[in-house]
Design a protein around this motif. Sequence first.
Motif, short mmCIF file in Angstrom:
data_model
loop_
_atom_site.label_atom_id
_atom_site.label_comp_id
_atom_site.label_asym_id
_atom_site.label_seq_id
_atom_site.Cartn_x
_atom_site.Cartn_y
_atom_site.Cartn_z
N LEU A 90 -19.86 66.77 -0.18
CA LEU A 90 -19.02 67.24 -1.28
C LEU A 90 -19.24 66.46 -2.57
O LEU A 90 -18.71 66.83 -3.61
N GLY A 91 -20.01 65.38 -2.49
CA GLY A 91 -20.28 64.58 -3.68
C GLY A 91 -19.07 63.81 -4.18
O GLY A 91 -18.88 63.66 -5.39
N VAL A 92 -18.24 63.32 -3.26
CA VAL A 92 -17.06 62.54 -3.61
C VAL A 92 -17.15 61.18 -2.94
O VAL A 92 -17.98 60.98 -2.05
N SER A 93 -16.29 60.25 -3.37
CA SER A 93 -16.35 58.90 -2.80
C SER A 93 -15.01 58.41 -2.25
O SER A 93 -14.89 57.25 -1.90
N SER A 94 -14.02 59.31 -2.20
CA SER A 94 -12.71 58.90 -1.69
C SER A 94 -11.98 60.09 -1.10
O SER A 94 -12.33 61.25 -1.36
N GLN A 96 -8.98 60.96 -1.93
CA GLN A 96 -8.36 61.66 -3.06
C GLN A 96 -9.36 62.58 -3.74
O GLN A 96 -9.04 63.70 -4.12
N GLY A 97 -10.60 62.11 -3.89
CA GLY A 97 -11.65 62.94 -4.47
C GLY A 97 -11.90 64.19 -3.65
O GLY A 97 -12.09 65.28 -4.19
N TYR A 103 -8.74 71.39 -3.70
CA TYR A 103 -7.72 72.15 -4.42
C TYR A 103 -8.21 72.68 -5.76
O TYR A 103 -7.81 73.76 -6.19
N ASP A 104 -9.10 71.93 -6.44
CA ASP A 104 -9.66 72.42 -7.70
C ASP A 104 -10.44 73.72 -7.47
O ASP A 104 -10.42 74.62 -8.30
N GLU A 105 -11.14 73.80 -6.34
CA GLU A 105 -11.94 74.98 -6.06
C GLU A 105 -11.12 76.16 -5.53
O GLU A 105 -11.62 77.26 -5.41
N GLN A 106 -9.85 75.92 -5.24
CA GLN A 106 -8.98 77.00 -4.79
C GLN A 106 -8.39 77.76 -5.98
O GLN A 106 -7.84 78.82 -5.83
#
Length: 107
Positions: A90-94, A96-97, A103-106
């Motif tokens: 997903l290209g995140v590091s936490s 929370q990310g 949720y941003d993609e929803q």
Amino acid sequence: MANGLVAASLLVICSLLIVIRMVLPPKGRKTEMSGSSDIEGFAQAYHLAEREVEVLGFLIKGYTLNAIADELCLSPNTIKTYRTNLYRKLGVSSKQGLVDKFYDEQR
């Protein structure tokens, strides 16, 4: 022979627990998260494996690694590996990310 019988019994018990937890909602927790179709679409977009999708669902609900491990009858280290793979895909590091991205993609 006794060790094999114990291992087989534990496997059956964990399988039954998973089935029961899939049928009955956990006590004191919401029965719906954002909707399983939302997770399925998200999972397809990022080519997530079946177990990664399960772990993602628990992380979005706010479960800890140990709680997820208990729910899935897996080692916390195995859950850490799934989480790490999710972060990478997903290209995140936490955590929370990960939740923010979901949720941003929803929207």
